[in-house]
Write an enzyme that holds these catalytic residues in place. Sequence first.
Site, PDB file in Angstrom:
ATOM      1  N   SER A 265      86.128  88.832  63.577  1.00  0.00           N
ATOM      2  CA  SER A 265      85.641  89.814  62.600  1.00  0.00           C
ATOM      3  C   SER A 265      84.994  90.988  63.314  1.00  0.00           C
ATOM      4  O   SER A 265      84.722  90.933  64.514  1.00  0.00           O
ATOM      5  CB  SER A 265      84.615  89.161  61.678  1.00  0.00           C
ATOM      6  OG  SER A 265      83.407  88.970  62.396  1.00  0.00           O
ATOM      7  N   LYS A 266      84.723  92.020  62.544  1.00  0.00           N
ATOM      8  CA  LYS A 266      84.075  93.210  63.088  1.00  0.00           C
ATOM      9  C   LYS A 266      82.727  92.818  63.694  1.00  0.00           C
ATOM     10  O   LYS A 266      82.334  93.317  64.733  1.00  0.00           O
ATOM     11  CB  LYS A 266      83.898  94.237  61.968  1.00  0.00           C
ATOM     12  CG  LYS A 266      83.162  95.476  62.415  1.00  0.00           C
ATOM     13  CD  LYS A 266      83.031  96.466  61.299  1.00  0.00           C
ATOM     14  CE  LYS A 266      82.234  97.677  61.700  1.00  0.00           C
ATOM     15  NZ  LYS A 266      80.879  97.389  62.159  1.00  0.00           N
ATOM     16  N   ARG A 267      82.041  91.897  63.015  1.00  0.00           N
ATOM     17  CA  ARG A 267      80.716  91.490  63.494  1.00  0.00           C
ATOM     18  C   ARG A 267      80.771  90.842  64.881  1.00  0.00           C
ATOM     19  O   ARG A 267      79.859  91.011  65.677  1.00  0.00           O
ATOM     20  CB  ARG A 267      80.027  90.573  62.488  1.00  0.00           C
ATOM     21  CG  ARG A 267      78.981  91.361  61.674  1.00  0.00           C
ATOM     22  CD  ARG A 267      78.338  90.509  60.628  1.00  0.00           C
ATOM     23  NE  ARG A 267      79.324  90.151  59.623  1.00  0.00           N
ATOM     24  CZ  ARG A 267      79.532  88.915  59.165  1.00  0.00           C
ATOM     25  NH1 ARG A 267      78.817  87.913  59.629  1.00  0.00           N
ATOM     26  NH2 ARG A 267      80.433  88.689  58.245  1.00  0.00           N
TER      27      ARG A 267
END
Length: 524
Positions: A265-267
């Site tokens: 994910s982006k995180r």
Amino acid sequence: MINKVRVRFAPSPTGPLHIGGVRTALYNYLFAKKHNGTFILRIEDTDQKRYVEGAEAYIIEALNWLNIPFDEGPGLSEKQNLYGPYRQSERKDIYLKHINTLLERGHAYYAFDTAEQLDMHRKSHEEKGKTFIYNWHNRLKLENSLSLDADIVKKRIDNGDPYVIRFKSPESEQLELHDIIRGTMHIDTSVLDDKVLFKSDGMPTYHLANIVDDHLMEISHVIRGEEWLPSLALHVLLYKAFGWEVPQFAHLPLILKPTGKGKLSKRDGDKMGFPVFPITWNSNGESATGYREEGYFSEAVVNMLALLGWNEGKGSEKEIYSLPELIRAFSLENVSKSGAKFNPDKTKWFNHQYLQKIDNKELAKLLYLHISLMKTNPTTHQALSSKGLHLDDLMYMEKVVELIKERANFVKDFLSLGSFFFIAPDTYNEKTAAKVWKEDTTELMKNLMAVIEKITPFDAKHIETEIKKWIVAKELSFGKIMQPLRLSLVGAMEGPHVFDIISLLGKTESIERIKKACTRLGNS
Ligand code: GLU
């Protein structure tokens, strides 16, 4: 033998393109090019609520940067637009016509149940430990054109009552589904729900628009992410309901977090400091850095992504592939079924490999460009612009590149690993200075300066011979001279060979740096 390959990458413009999406685009591109086929970009923008301004332009810019351009798609000339328009929001009439066909043939029906009513059903099922599914099992008990009289249905529609149009899933049919990567799967249609295909605002949902467009655009192979596998049964049923030929499907494995647990994910990128987007995204105060801006070569990103879930097979250990090589070697049969773990270090390694292949002259130009861009940012690089040496000297940069290249992953590394080639040290690593700058060092450095002064020609080889000769004659240890010398020139115990550094800096600059170190570090 595959006839006429036409594939599409069909992103929804809901934000920047995650590298998982980029890999889907890349595999579509490779497959198309391998089979002399057509790679199409279709913008799936039927969900107006999730539409994000600028996302389409971002997607196109990213594909162009990666050098995987589309042959058909929005914004191209009319000649390339035979199957257009390529934005679903511009194809509303087409979907309307097709939903009417399904209604006429009894494959779809109007449903008037409100969100509150559906919620109630869901809750009451939950209370009984069951799951509410809108399908053959209960559709006759719900508010739709299958359960209500025809004249009531007509009246409600004419009245402007909100409705949706649902697919009438077969009650009990054994479906055989084929996927190039996953093989054959079987499913009983009794577990499927009657998905919404069309809404009263005149917009189709993803499922209807996707199938209609794939058919009309004559898509031969649907290559997409694994998250669409649960929709495959519905899609195959829709093709059958229309009486159309079903294209071939290939669902690509997920890209997993570096730990292997869960989807990347982006995180994860934010947390671990690597980009998950091809190019930087800036919109409404939201920003995320991209591979391009971090200094990655697009060829390295393409190479890395290609191997994230695919390998040539036959025990091949080859890792570096140019785009034409990838096109030649790629096959969907060799895409793995299981998720591919993302490895940020390996990504840097790819960039390192590509950087080594670039000619030093070309790298010098890239370094020059990098420095020019930095100079426009005076806050972060004041020192560079006010005190920088040789910032316009391409020949000098070429030599810096030669000395640092082996350790560099990015063009920007020439500046961080070789900053002392451009700026004289202003501070000296304290611990090292305490260790290597002894009582007699200043005196020895003064003598050394006199030796350096006399060296000619001033190249690394002569410098090395003369300095070593002097050290031996003086019966000194090499470390006693070489360490403070390096500290004077670099400011720390870093960098390539000292003699290479002296030769590149030149006599005057080298002597000046030694002098400065004597003044700063000498105790006399
Ligand atoms: N619009 C869908 C997406 O955003 C496309 C899925 C498909 O390729 O069928 O991923």
